[in-house]
Design a protein around this motif. Structure first.
Motif, PDB file in Angstrom:
ATOM      1  N   ALA A   1       0.820  -1.208   0.000  1.00  0.00           N
ATOM      2  CA  ALA A   1       0.000   0.000   0.000  1.00  0.00           C
ATOM      3  C   ALA A   1       0.857   1.263   0.000  1.00  0.00           C
ATOM      4  N   ALA A   2       0.620   2.126  -0.976  1.00  0.00           N
ATOM      5  CA  ALA A   2       1.436   3.332  -1.124  1.00  0.00           C
ATOM      6  C   ALA A   2       0.749   4.319  -2.045  1.00  0.00           C
ATOM      7  N   LEU A   3       1.103   5.571  -1.874  1.00  0.00           N
ATOM      8  CA  LEU A   3       0.722   6.612  -2.837  1.00  0.00           C
ATOM      9  C   LEU A   3       1.769   6.669  -3.932  1.00  0.00           C
ATOM     10  N   TRP A   4       1.307   6.669  -5.162  1.00  0.00           N
ATOM     11  CA  TRP A   4       2.184   6.772  -6.330  1.00  0.00           C
ATOM     12  C   TRP A   4       1.747   7.947  -7.194  1.00  0.00           C
ATOM     13  N   ARG A   5       2.709   8.590  -7.817  1.00  0.00           N
ATOM     14  CA  ARG A   5       2.383   9.477  -8.914  1.00  0.00           C
ATOM     15  C   ARG A   5       2.035   8.574 -10.099  1.00  0.00           C
ATOM     16  N   VAL A   6       0.858   8.735 -10.675  1.00  0.00           N
ATOM     17  CA  VAL A   6       0.355   7.797 -11.678  1.00  0.00           C
ATOM     18  C   VAL A   6       1.319   7.641 -12.843  1.00  0.00           C
ATOM     19  N   ASP A   7       1.841   8.747 -13.349  1.00  0.00           N
ATOM     20  CA  ASP A   7       2.730   8.658 -14.513  1.00  0.00           C
ATOM     21  C   ASP A   7       4.032   7.934 -14.180  1.00  0.00           C
ATOM     22  N   VAL A   8       4.509   8.061 -12.951  1.00  0.00           N
ATOM     23  CA  VAL A   8       5.744   7.366 -12.560  1.00  0.00           C
ATOM     24  C   VAL A   8       5.493   5.867 -12.447  1.00  0.00           C
ATOM     25  N   LEU A   9       4.390   5.479 -11.820  1.00  0.00           N
ATOM     26  CA  LEU A   9       4.076   4.054 -11.717  1.00  0.00           C
ATOM     27  C   LEU A   9       3.973   3.436 -13.109  1.00  0.00           C
ATOM     28  N   LYS A  10       3.323   4.111 -14.023  1.00  0.00           N
ATOM     29  CA  LYS A  10       3.239   3.619 -15.407  1.00  0.00           C
ATOM     30  C   LYS A  10       4.625   3.406 -16.002  1.00  0.00           C
ATOM     31  N   SER A  11       5.537   4.341 -15.716  1.00  0.00           N
ATOM     32  CA  SER A  11       6.858   4.299 -16.338  1.00  0.00           C
ATOM     33  C   SER A  11       7.696   3.113 -15.878  1.00  0.00           C
ATOM     34  N   TYR A  12       7.351   2.527 -14.734  1.00  0.00           N
ATOM     35  CA  TYR A  12       8.112   1.386 -14.224  1.00  0.00           C
ATOM     36  C   TYR A  12       7.554   0.044 -14.701  1.00  0.00           C
ATOM     37  N   LEU A  13       6.384   0.046 -15.310  1.00  0.00           N
ATOM     38  CA  LEU A  13       5.757  -1.192 -15.733  1.00  0.00           C
ATOM     39  C   LEU A  13       6.370  -1.715 -17.024  1.00  0.00           C
ATOM     40  N   ASN A  14       6.457  -3.029 -17.105  1.00  0.00           N
ATOM     41  CA  ASN A  14       6.922  -3.711 -18.312  1.00  0.00           C
ATOM     42  C   ASN A  14       5.885  -4.773 -18.653  1.00  0.00           C
ATOM     43  N   SER A  15       5.393  -4.764 -19.878  1.00  0.00           N
ATOM     44  CA  SER A  15       4.264  -5.601 -20.265  1.00  0.00           C
ATOM     45  C   SER A  15       4.507  -7.093 -20.090  1.00  0.00           C
ATOM     46  N   LEU A  16       5.782  -7.521 -19.988  1.00  0.00           N
ATOM     47  CA  LEU A  16       6.096  -8.942 -19.864  1.00  0.00           C
ATOM     48  C   LEU A  16       6.008  -9.457 -18.435  1.00  0.00           C
ATOM     49  N   GLU A  17       5.844  -8.553 -17.473  1.00  0.00           N
ATOM     50  CA  GLU A  17       6.052  -8.933 -16.071  1.00  0.00           C
ATOM     51  C   GLU A  17       4.763  -9.134 -15.286  1.00  0.00           C
ATOM     52  N   ASN A  18       4.817 -10.118 -14.375  1.00  0.00           N
ATOM     53  CA  ASN A  18       3.745 -10.275 -13.392  1.00  0.00           C
ATOM     54  C   ASN A  18       4.128  -9.479 -12.143  1.00  0.00           C
ATOM     55  N   GLY A  19       3.329  -9.617 -11.060  1.00  0.00           N
ATOM     56  CA  GLY A  19       3.542  -8.779  -9.888  1.00  0.00           C
ATOM     57  C   GLY A  19       4.879  -8.953  -9.212  1.00  0.00           C
ATOM     58  N   TRP A  20       5.296 -10.203  -8.974  1.00  0.00           N
ATOM     59  CA  TRP A  20       6.564 -10.392  -8.259  1.00  0.00           C
ATOM     60  C   TRP A  20       7.754 -10.041  -9.150  1.00  0.00           C
ATOM     61  N   MET A  21       7.622 -10.233 -10.477  1.00  0.00           N
ATOM     62  CA  MET A  21       8.684  -9.800 -11.392  1.00  0.00           C
ATOM     63  C   MET A  21       8.801  -8.277 -11.382  1.00  0.00           C
ATOM     64  N   PHE A  22       7.658  -7.605 -11.292  1.00  0.00           N
ATOM     65  CA  PHE A  22       7.670  -6.147 -11.231  1.00  0.00           C
ATOM     66  C   PHE A  22       8.435  -5.661 -10.011  1.00  0.00           C
ATOM     67  N   GLU A  23       8.262  -6.343  -8.871  1.00  0.00           N
ATOM     68  CA  GLU A  23       8.995  -5.935  -7.676  1.00  0.00           C
ATOM     69  C   GLU A  23      10.496  -6.172  -7.830  1.00  0.00           C
ATOM     70  N   VAL A  24      10.867  -7.321  -8.404  1.00  0.00           N
ATOM     71  CA  VAL A  24      12.294  -7.637  -8.562  1.00  0.00           C
ATOM     72  C   VAL A  24      12.931  -6.768  -9.637  1.00  0.00           C
ATOM     73  N   TYR A  25      12.398  -6.828 -10.835  1.00  0.00           N
ATOM     74  CA  TYR A  25      12.987  -6.077 -11.948  1.00  0.00           C
ATOM     75  C   TYR A  25      12.729  -4.575 -11.801  1.00  0.00           C
ATOM     76  N   GLY A  26      11.543  -4.224 -11.266  1.00  0.00           N
ATOM     77  CA  GLY A  26      11.248  -2.810 -11.048  1.00  0.00           C
ATOM     78  C   GLY A  26      12.225  -2.186 -10.068  1.00  0.00           C
ATOM     79  N   THR A  27      12.616  -2.952  -9.040  1.00  0.00           N
ATOM     80  CA  THR A  27      13.622  -2.465  -8.091  1.00  0.00           C
ATOM     81  C   THR A  27      14.951  -2.241  -8.796  1.00  0.00           C
ATOM     82  N   TRP A  28      15.339  -3.137  -9.673  1.00  0.00           N
ATOM     83  CA  TRP A  28      16.579  -2.935 -10.426  1.00  0.00           C
ATOM     84  C   TRP A  28      16.504  -1.657 -11.248  1.00  0.00           C
ATOM     85  N   ARG A  29      15.345  -1.422 -11.872  1.00  0.00           N
ATOM     86  CA  ARG A  29      15.184  -0.194 -12.655  1.00  0.00           C
ATOM     87  C   ARG A  29      15.231   1.032 -11.751  1.00  0.00           C
TER      88      ARG A  29
END
Length: 280
Positions: A166-194
């Motif tokens: 649970a967190a507040l995000w700037r919508v455009d920033v959250l969008k910028s970290y998403l990658n269409s190939l990733e599920n939720g746990w991949m987003f946390e792992v790879y998103g952290t690297w990004r």
């Protein structure tokens, strides 16, 4: 794609919306989630979105709930990934900020409404701030001091700098970290690297008892790998919520080493994407 056209433009006078990220297979979580949300956060009066695939579910305690129905116009094109569903949901949000939840974040104590309002106001006044975590289940740190005593900075190399808690995000920033190939746990792992390579400002509201505890508290998390967390039973019982636990059964924790091995094996299933994230 919004379920009720009369809601068009709703939220223009709000700083943030609430997004409950889910999928149709977790419909059994929606009733207890919104029951607890209403009980422990009665002052919540912002647009609320439930990210569904096809379902247009109604909540009697939230008559203005918007179901995103992101798969509604995707028939015959294959099922969308977790990240694609989230991206389409974010495109429906009209506020600059979004408070991200998932359907199994079952709140069990009063939400600190004033602190969340303070955090959203701070983000609006400080556009360089991309994210403010609102729960004790966010990044593992390390954390750094911040000029505001109620906040701490999530370090540039923090573990889980990107988190789906649970967190507040700037919508455009959250969008910028998403990658269409990733599920939720991949987003946390790879998103952290990004995020380790980007200079976005990531903050967390302090959650220790000296500062009043977390803004939002819940068990981490109600469902694990499709199974109920056993500790959720007393939470539901004390709040008068009846659920057929036999439908999912209860999660049995794995050995920590085996869990890490399982994560590594999953990452290696798509070695090209893994290498792209390492060397990007």
């Amino acid at each position: 794609m919004i379920s009720d056209g009369s809601l068009s433009g709703w939220g223009a006078n709000h700083r943030y919306s609430v997004l409950v990220n889910s999928s149709d297979g977790y419909e059994d979580c929606w009733r207890p989630f919104f029951h607890l949300l209403k009980k422990y956060w009665p002052m919540l009066e912002v647009p609320i979105y439930l990210n569904t695939e096809h379902k247009n579910w109604k909540a009697t305690n939230y008559p203005n709930l918007i179901c995103t129905q992101v798969e509604k116009e995707n028939r015959g094109q294959g099922r969308l990934t977790w990240s694609e569903c989230l991206m389409l949901a974010l495109e429906q949000i009209k506020t600059p900020l979004v408070l991200y939840f998932q359907e199994d974040y079952f709140i069990h104590q009063n939400v600190r409404h004033v602190l969340i309002e303070q955090a959203s106001d701070y983000m609006v006044r400080n556009p360089e701030v991309s994210h403010i975590a609102l729960t004790r289940h966010c990044s593992y740190g390390p954390y750094e001091a911040h000029s505001e005593p109620w906040l701490q900075t999530i370090g540039q190399n923090a573990r889980y700098r990107i988190s789906t808690q649970a967190a507040l995000w700037r919508v455009d920033v959250l969008k910028s970290y998403l990658n269409s190939l990733e599920n939720g746990w991949m987003f946390e792992v790879y998103g952290t690297w990004r995020a380790n390579k980007r200079k976005d400002v990531f903050l967390s509201a302090k959650w220790d008892q000296m500062t009043g505890g977390p803004a939002i508290d819940y068990l981490h998390t109600g469902i694990i790998k499709g199974k109920w967390l056993s500790a959720i039973r007393p939470v539901f019982a004390s709040n008068g919520i009846e659920v057929d636990f036999n439908r999912r059964g209860f999660y049995v924790p794995k050995n920590a080493y085996l869990h890490k091995l399982e994560v590594a094996q999953k990452l290696l299933k798509n070695p090209r994407h893994l290498l792209n994230q390492i060397f990007k």
